[in-house]
Design an enzyme around this catalytic site. Structure first.
Site, PDB file in Angstrom:
ATOM      1  N   TYR A 284     -11.953   1.689   2.701  1.00 28.37           N
ATOM      2  CA  TYR A 284     -11.290   2.040   3.957  1.00 28.37           C
ATOM      3  C   TYR A 284     -12.320   2.548   4.977  1.00 28.37           C
ATOM      4  CZ  TYR A 284      -7.664   4.395   6.817  1.00 28.37           C
ATOM      5  OH  TYR A 284      -6.821   4.819   7.823  1.00 28.37           O
TER       6      TYR A 284
ATOM      7  N   THR B 143       2.835  10.203   8.514  1.00 28.73           N
ATOM      8  CA  THR B 143       3.490   8.883   8.490  1.00 28.73           C
ATOM      9  C   THR B 143       3.795   8.485   7.039  1.00 28.73           C
ATOM     10  OG1 THR B 143       1.472   7.575   8.196  1.00 28.73           O
ATOM     11  CG2 THR B 143       2.076   8.101  10.459  1.00 28.73           C
TER      12      THR B 143
HETATM   13  P1  NAI Z   1       1.753   2.482   8.076  1.00 25.34           P
HETATM   14  O1  NAI Z   1       1.420   1.980   6.713  1.00 25.34           O
HETATM   15  O2  NAI Z   1       2.889   3.426   8.233  1.00 25.34           O
HETATM   16  O3  NAI Z   1       1.985   1.245   9.060  1.00 25.34           O
HETATM   17  C1  NAI Z   1       1.073   0.160   9.119  1.00 25.34           C
HETATM   18  C2  NAI Z   1       1.792  -1.068   9.634  1.00 25.34           C
HETATM   19  O4  NAI Z   1       0.844  -2.140   9.636  1.00 25.34           O
HETATM   20  C3  NAI Z   1       2.966  -1.466   8.748  1.00 25.34           C
HETATM   21  O5  NAI Z   1       4.113  -1.730   9.540  1.00 25.34           O
HETATM   22  C4  NAI Z   1       2.458  -2.716   8.067  1.00 25.34           C
HETATM   23  O6  NAI Z   1       3.489  -3.644   7.728  1.00 25.34           O
HETATM   24  C5  NAI Z   1       1.511  -3.280   9.093  1.00 25.34           C
HETATM   25  N1  NAI Z   1       0.559  -4.217   8.506  1.00 25.34           N
HETATM   26  C6  NAI Z   1      -0.137  -4.039   7.362  1.00 25.34           C
HETATM   27  N2  NAI Z   1      -0.836  -5.147   7.078  1.00 25.34           N
HETATM   28  C7  NAI Z   1      -0.582  -6.043   8.083  1.00 25.34           C
HETATM   29  C8  NAI Z   1      -0.997  -7.355   8.339  1.00 25.34           C
HETATM   30  N3  NAI Z   1      -1.838  -8.006   7.514  1.00 25.34           N
HETATM   31  N4  NAI Z   1      -0.546  -7.981   9.441  1.00 25.34           N
HETATM   32  C9  NAI Z   1       0.317  -7.349  10.286  1.00 25.34           C
HETATM   33  N5  NAI Z   1       0.762  -6.098  10.080  1.00 25.34           N
HETATM   34  C10 NAI Z   1       0.310  -5.449   8.987  1.00 25.34           C
HETATM   35  O7  NAI Z   1       0.397   3.116   8.653  1.00 25.34           O
HETATM   36  P2  NAI Z   1       0.151   4.223   9.782  1.00 25.34           P
HETATM   37  O8  NAI Z   1      -0.041   5.520   9.121  1.00 25.34           O
HETATM   38  O9  NAI Z   1       1.146   4.080  10.864  1.00 25.34           O
HETATM   39  O10 NAI Z   1      -1.302   3.776  10.302  1.00 25.34           O
HETATM   40  C11 NAI Z   1      -1.508   2.926  11.418  1.00 25.34           C
HETATM   41  C12 NAI Z   1      -3.005   2.793  11.664  1.00 25.34           C
HETATM   42  O11 NAI Z   1      -3.590   4.074  11.847  1.00 25.34           O
HETATM   43  C13 NAI Z   1      -3.756   2.135  10.500  1.00 25.34           C
HETATM   44  O12 NAI Z   1      -4.777   1.310  11.018  1.00 25.34           O
HETATM   45  C14 NAI Z   1      -4.355   3.321   9.777  1.00 25.34           C
HETATM   46  O13 NAI Z   1      -5.493   2.984   9.049  1.00 25.34           O
HETATM   47  C15 NAI Z   1      -4.682   4.241  10.948  1.00 25.34           C
HETATM   48  N6  NAI Z   1      -4.815   5.644  10.536  1.00 25.34           N
HETATM   49  C16 NAI Z   1      -3.736   6.344  10.055  1.00 25.34           C
HETATM   50  C17 NAI Z   1      -3.879   7.663   9.683  1.00 25.34           C
HETATM   51  C18 NAI Z   1      -2.751   8.491   9.193  1.00 25.34           C
HETATM   52  O14 NAI Z   1      -2.972   9.672   8.893  1.00 25.34           O
HETATM   53  N7  NAI Z   1      -1.522   7.987   9.102  1.00 25.34           N
HETATM   54  C19 NAI Z   1      -5.202   8.322   9.761  1.00 25.34           C
HETATM   55  C20 NAI Z   1      -6.247   7.489  10.260  1.00 25.34           C
HETATM   56  C21 NAI Z   1      -6.035   6.204  10.636  1.00 25.34           C
END
Ligand code: NAI
Length: 449
Positions: free
Chosen positions: A355, A390
């Site tokens: 990651y 989240t």
């Molecule tokens: P989440 O898992 O709740 O949502 C991610 C979304 O991306 C989901 O709806 C999923 O279906 C979609 N997704 C996954 N693979 C995909 C693909 N191949 N094509 C299209 N859509 C796809 O994640 P969250 O927490 O909302 O995170 C969003 C972004 O923020 C991510 O890039 C994550 O790495 C980043 N992030 C999140 C943090 C956190 O604390 N939640 C911290 C640092 C970064």
């Protein structure tokens, strides 16, 4: 996901108990609501002698935003914000007076108050004394931010390339840091250059993205859904992208924001072409792309299977690169790309080598892409969230999650909307001078810079 501890120490009997026991009491953060004042009280503006002209220019802008601006410290005021203009400070001794003046009122800083420095970034050719003074602001601000209480934050605007203190992008960044939109941004110094031609109206409009078409990947839930909602609030027409398996959530977001849904795996070879075709055919163009889709497959490297490494790099990094190549080849004018990185990509995190590689890679391609987009009036920036509440983070074991929540200066996790506000700021035309930067939304998490 709910942070019950923060709720408990801010209400009723448990609040009194927590006070008596001396337990940490994370504040309820003030978040943006339309119609509420920009700051929670008067603004104290201080500067060193040489920066007085710049401070006058900042004061003019603040008065134009209807803020109550004062130039002298006073004990009987509950300050909403303190701004230190240090742009022309050229020797370490120059900053003592404004810094100590700011310090003299910090006990009267209101809950959710703001401290913002406006200074110049060190640059090639600076004399040692100038470079020392400019870099000194960085250490000062980060330390001061750790001393603030009650949901107050400290952030800095660092001017580059001779940017003027009253130029649109400078004021856009200052306004963002003063506002409730930056509730979970703390201890950050954002570099702002002279790009763009924002005028005063661009800075205060409720709908900076009116007429713009934005694509958000991973929009079915979590941070992506919040980004779609926030960009739509700011006037954008939003194309929501997610995998077919998340179709239900995807339609929900797209309907809620009055946008369109595009079921698409971002790792598909033709993802960029399909995104561009959808935006052009359905909405007549493409102005903003938010690379938010991301996955976790945490494992110690010694236990990591090839699929765990490869899938994370494919979704979080390679897909963004491939889509950007298509967009760059299409020669879009004024395209703003915002990519989701992570504090893990800055500081590293045990069990997240895959990651962290992908997220540090995002920061790398953002810097390189910035230069390519600038030639056509566009920008590429990254937002690095820390711990955000989240579905993704609810899968973290309880004890680890609780530690992650309490480590930042703000002693709590952020909300998806906090990341969304930062993305919306970077996507707005007024922020055109911010290019190739990483803005952390982490409550000043102790990992990383
Ligand atoms: P989440 O898992 O709740 O949502 C991610 C979304 O991306 C989901 O709806 C999923 O279906 C979609 N997704 C996954 N693979 C995909 C693909 N191949 N094509 C299209 N859509 C796809 O994640 P969250 O927490 O909302 O995170 C969003 C972004 O923020 C991510 O890039 C994550 O790495 C980043 N992030 C999140 C943090 C956190 O604390 N939640 C911290 C640092 C970064």
């Amino acid at each position: 996901m709910t942070d019950r501890y923060t709720q408990a120490v801010n209400s009723g009997f448990t609040q009194t108990l927590a006070k008596k026991l001396g337990l940490p009491r994370p504040a309820i953060l003030r978040r943006f609501r339309a119609g509420e004042p920009l700051t929670v009280g008067p603004v104290l503006l201080v500067s060193d002698d040489a920066s007085k002209g710049d401070a006058d220019a900042v004061a003019q802008a603040l008065l134009g935003w209807d803020l109550d601006v004062r130039r002298q410290p006073a004990d009987d005021v509950r300050w909403g914000a303190v701004i230190l203009v240090l742009t022309e400070a050229s020797a370490p001794t120059d900053v003592a007076a404004p810094v100590l003046a700011a310090g003299s009122v910090l006990r009267q800083l209101a809950g959710n108050g703001r401290v913002v420095t406006v200074s110049r970034a060190p640059a090639d050719g600076d004399s040692p004394a100038v470079a020392a003074t400019r870099n000194g602001v960085d250490g000062f601000l980060r330390s001061l931010a750790k001393e603030l209480r009650g949901g107050a934050t400290g952030n800095g605007v660092m001017l580059t390339g001779g940017a003027a203190v009253d130029a649109g992008p400078t004021l856009a960044a200052l306004r963002f840091f003063l506002s409730a939109k930056s509730a979970y941004v703390d201890g950050q110094l954002l570099r702002v250059g002279p790009g763009g031609s924002a005028d005063a109206a661009d800075l205060t409009t409720d709908r900076p993205l009116a007429g713009k078409v934005a694509v958000v990947t991973g929009a079915a839930r979590g941070i992506g859904a919040a980004i779609a909602t926030t960009l739509a609030r700011d006037g954008a027409t939003v194309v929501c992208v997610d995998v077919p398996a998340a179709g239900e959530g995807l339609s929900r977001t797209a309907n809620a924001v009055g946008g369109t849904a595009l079921q698409l795996d971002v790792t598909a070879e033709d993802a960029g072409t399909r995104i561009l075709a959808h935006a052009r055919e359905r909405h007549g163009g493409l102005d903003v792309v938010v690379h938010n889709a991301g996955i976790l497959r945490d494992k110690l490297l010694a236990n990591m299977r090839p699929a765990q490494w490869e899938s994370v790099v494919a979704v979080n990094l390679a897909a963004q690169l491939r889509i950007n190549e298509t967009l760059l080849a299409a020669g879009l004018e004024g395209l703003h790309i915002v990519s989701l990185a992570s504090t893990s990509g800055i500081a590293g995190n045990k069990g997240q080598s895959n990651y962290a590689f992908s997220k540090a890679g995002v920061i790398g391609h953002t810097r390189a892409t910035a230069a390519l987009l600038a030639a056509r009036g566009g920008t590429a920036n990254a937002v690095a969230p820390g711990f955000i509440e989240t579905d993704m983070t609810s899968s973290i074991p309880f004890a680890t999650r609780e530690v992650a929540r309490r480590l930042p200066t703000l002693a709590q996790g952020g909300k998806p909307v906090d990341v969304a506000e930062a993305v919306a700021f970077l996507a707005s035309p007024a922020a055109a001078g911010v290019n190739g930067q990483v803005l952390r939304v982490c409550g000043q998490h102790m990992v990383g810079q």
